[in-house]
Design an enzyme around this catalytic site. Structure first.
Site, short mmCIF file in Angstrom:
data_model
loop_
_atom_site.label_atom_id
_atom_site.label_comp_id
_atom_site.label_asym_id
_atom_site.label_seq_id
_atom_site.Cartn_x
_atom_site.Cartn_y
_atom_site.Cartn_z
N ARG A 1 1.03 -1.23 -0.10
CA ARG A 1 0.01 0.03 0.04
C ARG A 1 0.80 1.14 -0.09
O ARG A 1 2.18 1.17 0.51
CB ARG A 1 -0.98 0.05 1.48
CG ARG A 1 -0.26 0.06 2.40
CD ARG A 1 -1.04 -0.11 3.69
NE ARG A 1 -0.26 -0.13 4.89
CZ ARG A 1 -0.76 0.46 5.98
NH1 ARG A 1 -1.64 1.27 6.02
NH2 ARG A 1 -0.03 0.55 6.92
N THR B 1 11.22 4.14 9.54
CA THR B 1 11.00 3.13 8.34
C THR B 1 11.37 3.96 7.21
O THR B 1 11.13 5.19 7.02
CB THR B 1 9.55 2.98 8.20
OG1 THR B 1 9.02 2.21 9.22
CG2 THR B 1 9.06 2.14 7.00
N LYS C 1 14.61 0.67 9.29
CA LYS C 1 13.76 -0.33 8.87
C LYS C 1 13.26 -0.18 7.24
O LYS C 1 12.71 0.68 7.05
CB LYS C 1 12.60 -0.50 9.75
CG LYS C 1 11.34 -1.51 9.12
CD LYS C 1 10.66 -1.98 10.33
CE LYS C 1 9.16 -2.55 9.91
NZ LYS C 1 8.39 -2.93 11.03
N LYS D 1 11.84 -0.98 3.93
CA LYS D 1 10.80 -1.61 3.22
C LYS D 1 11.20 -2.14 1.86
O LYS D 1 11.60 -1.60 1.15
CB LYS D 1 9.53 -0.76 2.98
CG LYS D 1 8.85 -0.17 4.35
CD LYS D 1 8.17 -1.52 5.12
CE LYS D 1 7.40 -1.02 6.17
NZ LYS D 1 6.47 -1.90 6.91
N ASP E 1 11.98 -5.23 6.12
CA ASP E 1 10.53 -5.66 6.11
C ASP E 1 9.97 -5.85 4.88
O ASP E 1 9.78 -5.11 4.13
CB ASP E 1 9.72 -4.67 6.86
CG ASP E 1 8.19 -5.16 7.22
OD1 ASP E 1 7.92 -6.29 6.92
OD2 ASP E 1 7.42 -4.68 7.89
N GLU F 1 11.77 -9.16 8.31
CA GLU F 1 10.24 -9.40 8.91
C GLU F 1 9.58 -9.74 7.88
O GLU F 1 9.64 -9.34 6.78
CB GLU F 1 10.27 -7.82 9.53
CG GLU F 1 8.63 -7.79 9.87
CD GLU F 1 8.27 -6.33 10.58
OE1 GLU F 1 9.32 -5.57 10.78
OE2 GLU F 1 7.18 -6.11 10.74
N ASP G 1 5.44 -10.90 11.63
CA ASP G 1 4.49 -9.76 11.97
C ASP G 1 3.13 -10.20 11.52
O ASP G 1 2.45 -10.43 12.54
CB ASP G 1 4.96 -8.61 11.04
CG ASP G 1 4.24 -7.29 11.43
OD1 ASP G 1 3.38 -7.22 12.38
OD2 ASP G 1 4.40 -6.29 10.89
N LYS H 1 2.05 -5.61 17.96
CA LYS H 1 1.46 -4.48 17.61
C LYS H 1 -0.07 -4.39 18.30
O LYS H 1 -0.92 -5.40 18.26
CB LYS H 1 1.40 -4.06 16.12
CG LYS H 1 2.41 -4.13 15.46
CD LYS H 1 2.30 -3.72 13.95
CE LYS H 1 3.50 -3.76 13.11
NZ LYS H 1 3.21 -3.84 11.39
N CYS I 1 4.27 -0.56 15.29
CA CYS I 1 2.73 0.11 15.37
C CYS I 1 2.44 0.18 13.63
O CYS I 1 3.45 -0.10 12.90
CB CYS I 1 2.98 1.52 15.82
SG CYS I 1 4.09 2.69 14.91
N ASP J 1 9.96 -0.39 17.26
CA ASP J 1 9.53 0.27 15.97
C ASP J 1 8.33 1.28 15.97
O ASP J 1 7.42 0.52 15.69
CB ASP J 1 9.44 -0.73 15.18
CG ASP J 1 8.98 -0.49 13.51
OD1 ASP J 1 9.50 0.55 13.36
OD2 ASP J 1 8.24 -1.28 12.89
MG MG Z 1 5.92 -5.43 9.26
#
Ligand code: MG
Length: 363
Positions: A24, A135, A160, A162, A190, A218, A243, A267, A295, A321
């Protein structure tokens, strides 16, 4: 301190830069906020994001869950009955975890206010300062590299990254960022379920063989693909974190017993709030498994609650995180936890310490 009413509103906070993952792209935080009013005049605050692609929750579904399924069961109940309230919320309906989380957060806020303690002290105490990562959204390589370099200049010591969009490009992304930051920060990846099990092993081996140290990877595979997660876990040296595979305590026990993950990402929006998050942290502690407190795209209210839980449950929650508030252009609250880049400072005032919510529109 009895529950008199629950008010529901929304806040919209623009992000500093669009948040992009394998599944997304988002430009602003648009979250549900709840305020629990009590007969003593104390207010409890909760928040939940409509992360439909991960939890299935939407603003409308959360509003309906709270108004028609949770609120009628807890009106008039005294906050001192914390366990009863949490069990009532959790058993009010299946799923709807983020709606449940928002209400639990507000109830824990009030419970700690009742005890006249900041939430983390009411939960047993811990450090008042935490350090979060930042992130780096998945994007063109140049953009990711410059975002990473800026983050290091801002003092972040863990990034982190992505990935999960395109396996070949992902490997190039990580190599480029690793070269640019030159050992100045730890790298977490991640993949947000974006790889197959075989692709994951290939990508991680390629990066390991290139001498790139990854702190962890992740959720490389689909959340339901526990066999796939174990396939990866069994074949790489890099720690694997669950996750989207780890929502509730039972799933965490299965992951641990099947040796399918090294680390669990907790989370509040996946666990349905604080009570189950504590269960997971305690289970992990008993198995000697490490957790991260993470989160969704959340602002300061719910992330404050997550920070308090992380502080109190530091036996297992050793990674943080909680960068949601730093991705926002401005804080959504007055008072409470202070988010200053990588530094999180917990409030010393009772509960979550929130004085007011900015630009709250009641619905
Ligand atoms: Mg994740």
């Amino acid at each position: 301190m009895k529950i008199k009413d629950i008010k529901i509103g929304v806040i919209k906070v623009p992000l500093t830069t669009p948040f992009k993952t394998a599944i997304r792209t988002v430009d602003s935080v648009e979250d549900l906020v709840i305020i629990i009013e009590t007969d003593t005049g104390h207010l409890g605050y909760g928040e939940a994001p409509p992360t439909s692609v991960i939890t299935g929750d939407t603003l409308a579904s959360m509003q309906d869950a709270i108004n028609n399924h949770i609120k009628p069961k807890i009106l008039g109940v005294d906050i001192e009955n914390l366990n009863f309230l949490c069990e009532t919320i959790q058993s009010s309906m299946v799923n709807n975890l983020s709606a449940k989380a928002s209400v639990e957060i507000a109830i824990y806020d009030l419970w700690a206010q009742m005890l006249n303690l900041p939430l983390y002290k009411a939960l047993g105490g811990g450090e008042s300062k935490l350090t979060t990562d930042l992130t780096i959204s998945v994007d063109y390589i140049d953009k990711m590299v410059s975002d990473a370099v800026i983050a290091i200049e801002q003092g972040y010591e863990t990034l982190k990254i992505k990935v999960g969009k395109d396996i070949g490009l992902d490997i190039e992304r990580v190599k480029a960022i690793h070269a640019a930051i030159d050992g100045k920060a730890l790298i977490r990846l991640d993949a947000n379920q974006g790889w197959t099990a075989k692709q994951s092993v290939h990508a991680i081996h390629t990066l390991e063989n290139a001498g790139i140290h990854l702190e962890l990877v992740e959720q490389p595979v689909k959340g339901r693909d526990i066999q796939g997660l174990k396939y990866v876990y069994d074949r790489v040296n890099t720690p694997i974190m669950a996750d989207e595979s780890s929502f509730d305590p039972r799933q965490v026990i299965e992951l641990i017993q099947n040796q399918a993950a090294d680390i669990i990402n907790i989370k509040l929006m996946k666990t349905g709030g604080i009570s189950r998050a504590i269960h997971i942290a305690d289970i992990a502690a008993n198995f000697g498994v490490e957790c991260m407190m993470g989160c969704m795209l959340e602002s300061s209210i719910s992330v404050s609650a997550a920070a308090h839980v992380a502080s109190a449950k530091s036996t297992s929650i050793q990674k943080i995180d909680l960068d949601g508030p730093m991705l926002c252009q401005y804080p959504s609250i007055e008072g409470g936890v202070i988010f200053d880049r990588s530094d999180i400072t917990l409030n010393n005032s009772p509960g979550l310490g929130i004085k007011s919510v900015k630009d709250l529109i009641l619905i």
